[in-house]
Design a protein around this motif. Structure first.
Motif, PDB file in Angstrom:
ATOM      1  N   SER A 341      -0.473   9.850  46.916  1.00  0.00           N
ATOM      2  CA  SER A 341      -1.054  11.047  47.517  1.00  0.00           C
ATOM      3  C   SER A 341      -0.091  11.854  48.368  1.00  0.00           C
ATOM      4  CB  SER A 341      -2.259  10.647  48.379  1.00  0.00           C
ATOM      5  OG  SER A 341      -3.200   9.946  47.621  1.00  0.00           O
ATOM      6  N   GLY A 342       1.151  11.427  48.488  1.00  0.00           N
ATOM      7  CA  GLY A 342       2.046  12.119  49.397  1.00  0.00           C
ATOM      8  C   GLY A 342       1.658  11.863  50.841  1.00  0.00           C
ATOM      9  N   PRO A 343       2.184  12.636  51.770  1.00  0.00           N
ATOM     10  CA  PRO A 343       1.838  12.449  53.187  1.00  0.00           C
ATOM     11  C   PRO A 343       0.336  12.585  53.418  1.00  0.00           C
ATOM     12  CG  PRO A 343       3.767  13.865  52.952  1.00  0.00           C
ATOM     13  CD  PRO A 343       3.221  13.674  51.574  1.00  0.00           C
ATOM     14  N   LEU A 344      -0.189  11.763  54.337  1.00  0.00           N
ATOM     15  CA  LEU A 344      -1.636  11.707  54.571  1.00  0.00           C
ATOM     16  C   LEU A 344      -2.088  12.516  55.779  1.00  0.00           C
ATOM     17  CD1 LEU A 344      -2.356   7.910  53.904  1.00  0.00           C
ATOM     18  CD2 LEU A 344      -2.200   9.810  52.275  1.00  0.00           C
ATOM     19  N   SER A 345      -1.277  13.428  56.239  1.00  0.00           N
ATOM     20  CA  SER A 345      -1.580  14.129  57.489  1.00  0.00           C
ATOM     21  C   SER A 345      -2.774  15.067  57.387  1.00  0.00           C
ATOM     22  CB  SER A 345      -0.353  14.922  57.955  1.00  0.00           C
ATOM     23  OG  SER A 345       0.079  15.804  56.927  1.00  0.00           O
ATOM     24  N   SER A 346      -3.173  15.439  56.167  1.00  0.00           N
ATOM     25  CA  SER A 346      -4.289  16.389  56.028  1.00  0.00           C
ATOM     26  C   SER A 346      -5.458  15.801  55.262  1.00  0.00           C
ATOM     27  CB  SER A 346      -3.808  17.670  55.333  1.00  0.00           C
ATOM     28  OG  SER A 346      -3.255  17.364  54.055  1.00  0.00           O
ATOM     29  N   GLY A 347      -5.730  14.515  55.477  1.00  0.00           N
ATOM     30  CA  GLY A 347      -6.914  13.899  54.892  1.00  0.00           C
ATOM     31  C   GLY A 347      -6.676  13.048  53.671  1.00  0.00           C
ATOM     32  N   GLY A 348      -5.483  13.096  53.108  1.00  0.00           N
ATOM     33  CA  GLY A 348      -5.143  12.184  52.021  1.00  0.00           C
ATOM     34  C   GLY A 348      -5.463  12.660  50.626  1.00  0.00           C
ATOM     35  N   GLY A 349      -6.217  13.761  50.487  1.00  0.00           N
ATOM     36  CA  GLY A 349      -6.483  14.300  49.153  1.00  0.00           C
ATOM     37  C   GLY A 349      -7.487  13.473  48.366  1.00  0.00           C
ATOM     38  N   TRP A 350      -7.385  13.541  47.046  1.00  0.00           N
ATOM     39  CA  TRP A 350      -8.386  13.008  46.123  1.00  0.00           C
ATOM     40  C   TRP A 350      -8.671  11.530  46.348  1.00  0.00           C
ATOM     41  CZ3 TRP A 350      -8.912   9.514  42.040  1.00  0.00           C
ATOM     42  CH2 TRP A 350      -9.997   9.731  41.185  1.00  0.00           C
ATOM     43  N   TYR A 351      -7.646  10.719  46.549  1.00  0.00           N
ATOM     44  CA  TYR A 351      -7.835   9.274  46.633  1.00  0.00           C
ATOM     45  C   TYR A 351      -8.526   8.822  47.913  1.00  0.00           C
ATOM     46  CZ  TYR A 351      -5.039   8.501  42.445  1.00  0.00           C
ATOM     47  OH  TYR A 351      -4.590   8.507  41.155  1.00  0.00           O
ATOM     48  N   TYR A 352      -8.606   9.691  48.906  1.00  0.00           N
ATOM     49  CA  TYR A 352      -9.181   9.323  50.202  1.00  0.00           C
ATOM     50  C   TYR A 352     -10.388  10.192  50.556  1.00  0.00           C
ATOM     51  CZ  TYR A 352      -4.745   6.840  50.790  1.00  0.00           C
ATOM     52  OH  TYR A 352      -3.670   6.000  50.631  1.00  0.00           O
ATOM     53  N   GLN A 353     -10.972  10.861  49.581  1.00  0.00           N
ATOM     54  CA  GLN A 353     -11.960  11.896  49.867  1.00  0.00           C
ATOM     55  C   GLN A 353     -13.195  11.390  50.599  1.00  0.00           C
ATOM     56  OE1 GLN A 353     -14.126  13.173  46.017  1.00  0.00           O
ATOM     57  NE2 GLN A 353     -12.185  12.319  45.288  1.00  0.00           N
ATOM     58  N   SER A 354     -13.576  10.137  50.421  1.00  0.00           N
ATOM     59  CA  SER A 354     -14.774   9.631  51.100  1.00  0.00           C
ATOM     60  C   SER A 354     -14.526   9.297  52.560  1.00  0.00           C
ATOM     61  CB  SER A 354     -15.298   8.386  50.381  1.00  0.00           C
ATOM     62  OG  SER A 354     -14.331   7.353  50.393  1.00  0.00           O
ATOM     63  N   VAL A 355     -13.256   9.238  52.969  1.00  0.00           N
ATOM     64  CA  VAL A 355     -12.920   8.914  54.359  1.00  0.00           C
ATOM     65  C   VAL A 355     -11.921   9.921  54.920  1.00  0.00           C
ATOM     66  CG1 VAL A 355     -13.454   6.446  54.209  1.00  0.00           C
ATOM     67  CG2 VAL A 355     -11.182   7.246  53.523  1.00  0.00           C
ATOM     68  N   SER A 356     -11.901  11.118  54.366  1.00  0.00           N
ATOM     69  CA  SER A 356     -10.878  12.102  54.738  1.00  0.00           C
ATOM     70  C   SER A 356     -10.938  12.472  56.221  1.00  0.00           C
ATOM     71  CB  SER A 356     -11.013  13.356  53.877  1.00  0.00           C
ATOM     72  OG  SER A 356     -12.293  13.938  54.023  1.00  0.00           O
TER      73      SER A 356
END
Length: 399
Positions: A341-356
């Motif tokens: 997902s690259g850097p996670l500074s803005s919520g993590g994108g698709w793979y982290y959408q339920s816990v963004s």
């Protein structure tokens, strides 16, 4: 842990890595991720493990090799993943025009994952390169089924990506995400499925091939879906690989059920890659077959994306209803995909959408891994950079 990450200094050092190496190289990334964590008991535990020896674990599963930095599904990427302690490596399996099995994430991704458009084989592509024009993005489509095996093997793997604004093939091929790298993209050796079996065995790891959905109509020149599923298993049998070392995967439940029925020793470890991704998927009207029904069919492993297994509750990351339902049914869980997902500074994108709402930086990545391991109870996590999962698994004493 050594301060220099030997395998990424030179591609040649990867190629010279000893088969089944007992010493593993993690490089600086795990320590960096720990340093970014908020203060917590977990951070203290993981900090104490920085620099400690690492063991190979099945918890650490290589996703497409090590595509955070190496071209996916290439010998160099696979060797890098094994050197980072991955206990299981993945060859995504598709087929060529002469029905030979090869390692590619998709039957029609050669235009973004190889140099085909810069070779004479470009004229064999299903759709040649078209520059961006009038609001339409640049495009191409090149399939493994456009090529015979020898032609496929003549290509070089590259970092997956394409510049959709390109006016030239050269620019189109230069589309790597800025958070990845081109440093090791010049030597992407493509592999057949059989070659991956031999390589993985020499590296001392287990096997998790994924039978990819064909983009050609099936049967293909008499080659049925059942033939395709069977051929994948036959190549392990021909190589005398014990069934218990193989975890075949598919998004197609019929493939999994085929293995369960026709190759039960392999089928009992078959992994159903879950395509039902609703964030609240336990409504029987929309979620069928149920977990209990899958278990009754003989499905013992299920693998959804990370976010399907996670939920946010009072600012904490917790197991989702999906995860609890799978565990209650006695189905083992594998998660995908970390480090994609690259850097996670803005919520993590698709793979982290339920816990963004909880994901505010790279330090949260190891918190996610910890919830998946300790609260969800996953058996393993696919990662584009297995050093991260290897570090966590060794620190926590996972197998």
């Amino acid at each position: 842990m050594r301060s220099a990450f030997t395998l990424v200094l030179l591609a040649g050092s990867v190629l010279s890595a000893p088969a089944g190496a007992k010493e593993f190289e993690l490089g600086p990334r795990p320590a960096y991720l720990v340093s970014q964590m908020p203060e917590s008991d977990l951070k203290q535990t993981l900090s104490a493990c920085v620099g400690s020896p690492v063991k190979r674990t099945l918890f650490s599963i290589s996703h497409r090799g090590a595509p955070l930095q190496f071209p996916e599904h290439t010998e160099e990427g696979y060797r890098a993943a094994a050197l980072m302690g991955a206990g299981m490596l993945e060859c995504d399996v598709t087929f060529t025009s002469d029905k030979e099995l090869v390692c590619r994430h998709s039957q029609n991704d050669l235009h973004t994952t190889t140099n085909i458009l810069a070779t004479d084989l470009a004229k064999k592509c299903t759709a040649g390169f078209q520059p961006a024009s009038g609001g339409d993005p640049a495009s191409a489509e090149c399939r493994t089924s456009d090529l015979a095996l020898a032609e496929f093997k003549s290509l070089r793997g590259k970092m997956d990506g394409a510049d959709k604004s390109a006016q030239s093939v050269e620019d189109y091929l230069n589309g790597t995400s800025p958070w990845r790298t081109e440093l090791y993209g010049a030597t992407g050796t493509l592999m057949t499925h059989k070659e991956s079996i031999a390589l993985f065995r020499s590296l001392g790891v287990k096997f998790t091939p994924e039978l990819k959905a064909p983009v050609v109509d099936m049967p293909y020149d008499g080659f049925t879906q059942a033939d395709y599923a069977q051929k994948l298993i036959d190549e392990y049998k021909e190589a005398d690989v014990p069934p218990e070392e193989v975890y075949p995967q598919s998004f197609n439940l019929d493939d999994v059920l085929y293995w369960i029925e026709h190759e039960p020793e392999f089928g009992k470890q078959a992994v159903y890659l879950e395509g039902r991704r609703d964030l609240d998927p336990m409504d029987p009207a929309t979620f069928s077959p149920s977990m209990a029904e899958l278990k009754a069919m003989g499905v013992n492993y299920i693998a959804p994306p990370l976010y399907v297994l996670l939920a946010e509750e009072d600012g904490m990351i917790v197991p989702s209803p999906y995860a609890r339902e799978a565990r209650a049914a006695g189905i083992d869980i594998i998660a995908w995909t970390l480090e994609r997902s690259g850097p996670l500074s803005s919520g993590g994108g698709w793979y982290y959408q339920s816990v963004s709402d909880v994901i505010d930086g790279d330090g949260r990545m190891l918190e996610v891994v910890d919830v998946l391991a300790q609260a969800v109870g996953v058996k393993g996590i696919f990662s584009d950079w297995p050093a991260t999962t290897s570090f966590y698994a060794s620190c926590m004493g996972l197998e």
